[in-house]
Design a protein around this motif. Structure first.
Motif, PDB file in Angstrom:
ATOM      1  N   LEU A 104      -0.152   5.509 -11.142  1.00  0.00           N
ATOM      2  CA  LEU A 104      -1.084   4.415 -10.862  1.00  0.00           C
ATOM      3  C   LEU A 104      -1.501   3.687 -12.136  1.00  0.00           C
ATOM      4  O   LEU A 104      -1.860   2.510 -12.097  1.00  0.00           O
ATOM      5  CB  LEU A 104      -2.320   4.937 -10.135  1.00  0.00           C
ATOM      6  CG  LEU A 104      -2.139   5.173  -8.629  1.00  0.00           C
ATOM      7  CD1 LEU A 104      -3.327   5.923  -8.061  1.00  0.00           C
ATOM      8  CD2 LEU A 104      -1.933   3.870  -7.887  1.00  0.00           C
ATOM      9  N   ASN A 105      -1.463   4.387 -13.265  1.00  0.00           N
ATOM     10  CA  ASN A 105      -1.840   3.749 -14.521  1.00  0.00           C
ATOM     11  C   ASN A 105      -0.908   2.611 -14.905  1.00  0.00           C
ATOM     12  O   ASN A 105      -1.249   1.774 -15.731  1.00  0.00           O
ATOM     13  CB  ASN A 105      -1.877   4.786 -15.647  1.00  0.00           C
ATOM     14  CG  ASN A 105      -3.253   5.400 -15.773  1.00  0.00           C
ATOM     15  OD1 ASN A 105      -4.249   4.766 -15.452  1.00  0.00           O
ATOM     16  ND2 ASN A 105      -3.301   6.645 -16.214  1.00  0.00           N
ATOM     17  N   LYS A 120       0.825  -1.219   0.000  1.00  0.00           N
ATOM     18  CA  LYS A 120       0.000   0.000   0.000  1.00  0.00           C
ATOM     19  C   LYS A 120       0.852   1.259   0.000  1.00  0.00           C
ATOM     20  O   LYS A 120       0.428   2.286  -0.520  1.00  0.00           O
ATOM     21  CB  LYS A 120      -0.963  -0.034   1.180  1.00  0.00           C
ATOM     22  CG  LYS A 120      -2.052  -1.071   0.933  1.00  0.00           C
ATOM     23  CD  LYS A 120      -3.118  -1.134   1.978  1.00  0.00           C
ATOM     24  CE  LYS A 120      -4.166  -2.160   1.508  1.00  0.00           C
ATOM     25  NZ  LYS A 120      -5.145  -2.474   2.534  1.00  0.00           N
ATOM     26  N   LYS A 174     -11.275  -0.193 -15.582  1.00  0.00           N
ATOM     27  CA  LYS A 174     -10.240   0.806 -15.848  1.00  0.00           C
ATOM     28  C   LYS A 174     -10.310   1.308 -17.292  1.00  0.00           C
ATOM     29  O   LYS A 174     -10.043   2.477 -17.561  1.00  0.00           O
ATOM     30  CB  LYS A 174      -8.865   0.194 -15.575  1.00  0.00           C
ATOM     31  CG  LYS A 174      -7.736   1.202 -15.516  1.00  0.00           C
ATOM     32  CD  LYS A 174      -6.494   0.540 -14.966  1.00  0.00           C
ATOM     33  CE  LYS A 174      -5.401   1.560 -14.693  1.00  0.00           C
ATOM     34  NZ  LYS A 174      -4.314   0.966 -13.899  1.00  0.00           N
ATOM     35  N   GLU A 206      -1.940   9.853 -10.771  1.00  0.00           N
ATOM     36  CA  GLU A 206      -2.740   9.021 -11.675  1.00  0.00           C
ATOM     37  C   GLU A 206      -1.857   8.354 -12.730  1.00  0.00           C
ATOM     38  O   GLU A 206      -2.022   7.177 -13.049  1.00  0.00           O
ATOM     39  CB  GLU A 206      -3.787   9.888 -12.373  1.00  0.00           C
ATOM     40  CG  GLU A 206      -5.219   9.455 -12.134  1.00  0.00           C
ATOM     41  CD  GLU A 206      -6.190  10.522 -12.571  1.00  0.00           C
ATOM     42  OE1 GLU A 206      -6.313  10.748 -13.793  1.00  0.00           O
ATOM     43  OE2 GLU A 206      -6.820  11.157 -11.700  1.00  0.00           O
ATOM     44  N   LEU A 244       1.771   1.854  -3.595  1.00  0.00           N
ATOM     45  CA  LEU A 244       0.626   2.354  -4.355  1.00  0.00           C
ATOM     46  C   LEU A 244       0.218   3.764  -3.932  1.00  0.00           C
ATOM     47  O   LEU A 244      -0.583   4.409  -4.601  1.00  0.00           O
ATOM     48  CB  LEU A 244      -0.579   1.424  -4.175  1.00  0.00           C
ATOM     49  CG  LEU A 244      -0.520   0.082  -4.893  1.00  0.00           C
ATOM     50  CD1 LEU A 244      -1.635  -0.823  -4.406  1.00  0.00           C
ATOM     51  CD2 LEU A 244      -0.622   0.270  -6.395  1.00  0.00           C
ATOM     52  N   MET A 289      -3.619  -4.604  -9.784  1.00  0.00           N
ATOM     53  CA  MET A 289      -3.490  -5.301  -8.511  1.00  0.00           C
ATOM     54  C   MET A 289      -4.593  -6.331  -8.327  1.00  0.00           C
ATOM     55  O   MET A 289      -5.760  -6.066  -8.614  1.00  0.00           O
ATOM     56  CB  MET A 289      -3.532  -4.302  -7.354  1.00  0.00           C
ATOM     57  CG  MET A 289      -3.498  -4.995  -6.003  1.00  0.00           C
ATOM     58  SD  MET A 289      -2.853  -3.950  -4.705  1.00  0.00           S
ATOM     59  CE  MET A 289      -3.022  -5.040  -3.293  1.00  0.00           C
ATOM     60  N   LEU A 340      -1.466   4.325  -1.216  1.00  0.00           N
ATOM     61  CA  LEU A 340      -2.684   4.246  -0.407  1.00  0.00           C
ATOM     62  C   LEU A 340      -2.364   4.566   1.045  1.00  0.00           C
ATOM     63  O   LEU A 340      -3.216   5.001   1.802  1.00  0.00           O
ATOM     64  CB  LEU A 340      -3.310   2.848  -0.501  1.00  0.00           C
ATOM     65  CG  LEU A 340      -3.843   2.444  -1.872  1.00  0.00           C
ATOM     66  CD1 LEU A 340      -4.215   0.973  -1.902  1.00  0.00           C
ATOM     67  CD2 LEU A 340      -5.039   3.292  -2.250  1.00  0.00           C
TER      68      LEU A 340
END
Lengths: 262, 257
Positions: A87-88, A55, A112, A84, A58, A92, A60
């Protein structure tokens, strides 16, 4: 890490990551680097901070200190469009699959593509069906809802969703937990195959050694918030590390004392 | 151990919670006005809040209007002031009872549903999954609910006002022997725009609070069935408390001179 990898920019690099929740130091000093197209598996007991590590990468969870770089780009503190864009690159597979129960299977897989990339629904559906076939599911499950599938089937759909947008990096959070041994092996095979097909970098966390041996190129062991061993999967039986030995053989006696109360 | 430590810790955690809530509200609001929008999700929430709350709001309103007429009659008859009943009913309903009671009922229904849904999504990692699928949970989950809450509550309150006044009218004419035409003309003559407008402003604010509490408590739900249960309870209780507090504040702003 082999000498060959050192002249490459690591796909994921974590340096001195620490994270404390309340008074509990979950991650103390995590250093890891994962080469492009490598499959690394982090092993470790429950509550040793494996999920927190994922996490943190990522975004998070915000680590208290340390640096995380993806493709050489520092990611901590990124926001909005930059976050973003990072994250693209990711896909997961969550432990409980984490499918959206209000959406049919195909919309889960194509989420997505529809939301993030504004693909037309008919086109996205075709991709979803193709991805479902890639994980061994027939096209007629596409219109079912997640609650109508068994745990193993949900994991497959989760895998199809994770690979739907052709990610460069895939995370697997306890991919075999809660599955029977045969289904677990099926999922392991699918993971190996999907990662190979995509040429993706894979980071998995598990405490299932059979799964770890199957999907890993390298294994790292997390214990008390630190990476205490990191090496090729072939070397794990000769690690010479008593912690690793105890873990891979699943012995109650050894240097690792299970905390009954956390 | 320092005897003042627990006091300090409680104070700090209170300020932390307030800060977290304000930050959550600000982020949620900012995503209401920034694209991309999710019209289908907004529409679904509008139906959920606006349409499916109609029975409970209507039921609350009609019985409130009826009891209001009955009670004011028994009271006002002592002073021979029965003629004030139409105006008492319409002003009480539009200014206070319509917005407050409708919102309290919706808080129980919608606040709980929102907290339970988002809380379950949090617990089963669906909220995290949204992020890994390049979708902002504030935009996807919070913003549609806030928009639907702010727009639907005023509409529900217009319905509640109408049905509430109708309830009063029914009791007054059928039970208390009022002249129907006179009752209606008294109602209309006495009613002022500010009565309705203040009620609708309240409704919009209450709608925001209900959705905010539902989303906030769901979003920060603790793990497990107990966590989601607590989130649901807290969402409803805090929404109801805030409705009553803000009702006073807005009344003060509108009517105190």
């Amino acid at each position: 890490m082999s000498a060959l990898d050192t002249n490459l920019v690591p796909k994921i690099e974590m340096r001195n990551i620490a994270k404390t929740f309340g008074t509990k130091a979950v991650l103390r000093d995590v250093n890891l680097s994962i080469a492009p197209s490598e499959s690394l598996v982090i092993i470790g007991g429950s509550g040793t901070g494996k999920s927190v590590t994922l996490k943190c990468i990522l975004g998070l969870i915000q680590p208290d200190k340390g640096r995380i770089a993806i493709d050489g780009q520092e990611t901590i503190g990124l926001r909005g469009r930059e976050r973003e864009a990072v994250l693209n690159k990711f896909g997961m597979l969550f432990q409980g699959a984490a499918l959206f129960d209000s959406l049919p299977i195909w919309q889960n897989v194509a989420f997505k593509l529809i939301q993030g990339q504004n693909m037309k629904k008919t086109e996205a559906r075709d991709v979803a069906v193709q991805k479902l076939e890639q994980v061994g599911m027939r096209a007629d499950v596409a219109d079912l809802f997640p609650a109508e599938l068994s745990g193993g089937m949900q994991k497959r759909v989760g895998l199809a969703r994770a690979i739907a947008a052709d990610p460069e990096i895939i995370f697997f959070d306890e991919p075999t937990t809660g599955l029977d041994p045969i289904m677990a092996d099926v999922i392991n095979d699918l993971i190996v195959q999907c990662v190979k097909d995509l040429g993706a970098t894979a980071l998995s966390i598990t405490h299932d050694m059979a799964s770890a041996r199957k999907i890993a190129d390298h294994i790292a062991m997390l214990h008390e918030g630190r990476i205490i061993w990191h090496g090729a999967v072939a070397d794990i039986d000769q690690s010479g590390n008593p912690y690793v030995d105890q873990f891979i053989h699943g012995r109650a006696e050894g240097p690792i004392q299970m905390a009954i109360r956390s | 151990m320092n005897p003042l430590a627990p006091v300090g810790r409680a104070t700090l955690s209170l300020f932390e919670a307030i800060g977290r809530l304000l930050l959550f509200a600000a982020l949620g609001l900012s995503h209401c006005v920034r694209p991309p929008f999710y019209p289908r999700l907004i529409w679904r929430q509008m139906i959920e809040i606006g349409f499916y709350s109609l029975p409970v709001v209507g039921l609350t309103a009609i019985f409130t209007g009826m009891v209001l007429a009955l009670q004011s009659y028994t009271g006002f008859a002592r002073f021979s002031a029965e003629s004030a009943i139409p105006s008492v009913v319409v002003v009480s309903i539009t200014r206070e009872l319509g917005p407050v009671l409708a919102s309290l009922m919706v808080a129980g229904r919608i606040g709980a549903a929102m907290a339970a849904e988002i809380g379950t999504m949090r617990v089963t990692e669906q909220v995290d999954a949204l992020t890994t699928l390049s979708t902002n949970p504030y935009k996807y989950l919070v913003a549609p609910r806030l928009i639907a809450g702010v727009t639907m509550l005023p509409i529900l309150v217009i319905v509640a006002d109408t049905i509430g006044v109708l309830g009063g009218y029914l009791i007054a004419t059928f039970k208390l022997g009022f002249n129907p035409e006179l009752y209606i003309s008294n109602t209309i003559n006495f009613l002022q725009v500010i009565d309705v407008v203040s009620g609708l402003v309240k409704a919009a604010v209450f709608g925001f609070l209900i959705a905010l509490m539902g989303c906030y408590h769901g979003y920060y739900s603790k793990r497990g069935a107990q966590g989601v249960g607590a989130a649901t309870t807290n969402a409803v209780a805090s929404a109801m408390a805030l409705i009553l507090i803000f009702n006073y504040v807005i009344t003060e702003l509108f009517f105190s001179r």
